[in-house]
Design an enzyme around this catalytic site. Structure first.
Site, PDB file in Angstrom:
ATOM      1  N   ARG A 169      13.566 -26.287 -11.903  1.00 18.15           N
ATOM      2  CA  ARG A 169      13.176 -25.072 -12.883  1.00 18.15           C
ATOM      3  C   ARG A 169      12.587 -25.790 -14.093  1.00 18.15           C
ATOM      4  O   ARG A 169      12.727 -27.002 -14.528  1.00 18.15           O
ATOM      5  CB  ARG A 169      14.666 -24.487 -13.418  1.00 18.15           C
ATOM      6  CG  ARG A 169      15.173 -23.424 -12.656  1.00 18.15           C
ATOM      7  CD  ARG A 169      14.369 -22.316 -12.251  1.00 18.15           C
ATOM      8  NE  ARG A 169      15.000 -21.377 -11.551  1.00 18.15           N
ATOM      9  CZ  ARG A 169      14.748 -21.318  -9.896  1.00 18.15           C
ATOM     10  NH1 ARG A 169      13.917 -22.064  -9.554  1.00 18.15           N
ATOM     11  NH2 ARG A 169      15.385 -20.414  -9.088  1.00 18.15           N
ATOM     12  N   HIS A 194       4.314 -22.462  -8.154  1.00 12.87           N
ATOM     13  CA  HIS A 194       5.908 -22.164  -7.622  1.00 12.87           C
ATOM     14  C   HIS A 194       5.978 -21.764  -6.438  1.00 12.87           C
ATOM     15  O   HIS A 194       6.422 -20.726  -5.924  1.00 12.87           O
ATOM     16  CB  HIS A 194       6.614 -21.234  -8.747  1.00 12.87           C
ATOM     17  CG  HIS A 194       7.888 -21.210  -8.829  1.00 12.87           C
ATOM     18  ND1 HIS A 194       8.840 -20.873  -9.922  1.00 12.87           N
ATOM     19  CD2 HIS A 194       8.841 -21.462  -7.655  1.00 12.87           C
ATOM     20  CE1 HIS A 194      10.104 -20.962  -9.398  1.00 12.87           C
ATOM     21  NE2 HIS A 194      10.175 -21.427  -8.077  1.00 12.87           N
TER      22      HIS A 194
END
Length: 309
Positions: free
Chosen positions: A224, A272
């Site tokens: 993250r 991502h």
């Protein structure tokens, strides 16, 4: 019992179709369409509006669309009685393992360097490292971290792991706790972050941690964006202590056009995509939990809310 999909910014159609194919009689609502909140007992969510679920008096389960659950656990208004589940999917695990292996190989064989050199029509050679002479350290030895470690080990890398608690993993020499981290970091030439995001792991990739890595170490973050203190990374790359980084996750996504990461040549950016959930692949396990809820059976892949994963 009704089913609710909440995924602002993510197209719900593939999920709606997969759910209907798996369970044709399922009554499904897609937020924010009009619906009776009292009917909803099971929700499938990704980045739901904060505080939304406190308005559903009979909601019992919120299932994450992916392996990460911090987008749910970070909602302080989520009622305590609601269970949270996460996705555990072999394809996601394989995708993550392949991606990290590719990033590690890109670094040790300097492939990105040569791609940049091609643009400049330059012909320079640099020495490379072999897997057997390279130590990769993985922070976070859960399902994904273990799989990544196993794949790297099978490809000849020396693999170390660090976790909050003790782990016994084949082909991965593991460390745990604060003392273990201090022993782990100085050995690591390529650091891979696969930690869950919790209050204790937020900002863990910071200057103090980078200082403990050997000079020239490389950082890969596929967990993250909130794990990373961005300015600390830039400073450590600028000083030469870190040789660079591969980042797939960011505090703000998409990454703003004026962000300094874009113009740092030693940072490799991907949007991502290390491991992307496919609805048709994971919906069967979500429907299984829906049916288990109906039958008062224990749910699978339940998150321990006090731990955050």
């Amino acid at each position: 019992m009704s089913f609710l999909i909440v995924s602002p910014g993510r197209d719900p159609k593939p999920w709606l179709e997969a759910l209907k194919n798996q369970h044709p009689g399922l009554n499904i609502y897609v937020y924010p369409e009009d619906h009776d909140k009292e009917e909803v007992e099971f929700a499938l969510a990704w980045n739901h509006p904060r505080g939304l679920f406190k308005n559903y008096p009979n909601l019992k389960v919120v299932a994450s669309m992916g392996a990460g659950v911090d987008h749910i656990t970070s909602d302080r208004e989520l009622p305590e009685n609601i269970k949270i589940t996460r996705v555990v999917d072999q394809q996601l695990t394989t995708d993550m393992s392949d991606f990290v292996l590719a990033q590690v190989m890109d670094h040790v064989r300097r492939l990105s360097y040569y791609k940049a050199q091609q643009v400049e029509k330059s012909w320079n050679r640099k020495p490379y490292k072999r897997p057997k002479n390279t130590t990769v350290g993985i922070m976070g030895i859960g399902v994904l971290g273990s799989a990544v470690g196993e794949k790297l080990a099978k490809n000849g890398f020396n693999v170390l792991g660090w976790a909050k608690s003790s782990k016994d993993k084949k082909d991965i020499n593991t460390y745990c706790g604060k003392e273990g981290l201090e022993e782990f970091l100085p050995q690591v030439e390529i650091l891979v972050c696969l930690l869950p995001l919790t209050s204790k792991t937020e900002n863990i990739l910071n200057r103090d941690l980078f200082d403990q890595l050997p000079e020239g170490a490389y950082v890969i973050n596929v967990a993250r964006g909130e794990h990373l203190v961005e300015q600390d990374l830039l400073r450590m790359i600028g000083s030469g202590h870190l040789s660079g980084a591969a980042l797939d996750v960011f505090r703000e996504e998409p990454l703003p056009e004026d962000h300094p990461f874009w113009t740092e040549p030693k940072i490799h950016i991907t949007p991502h995509i290390a491991s992307v959930t496919k609805a048709s692949s994971v919906v069967p396990q979500i429907i299984e939990n829906y049916e288990r809820l109906q039958d008062d059976e224990p749910l699978k892949n339940v998150v321990e809310r006090d731990k955050g994963y």
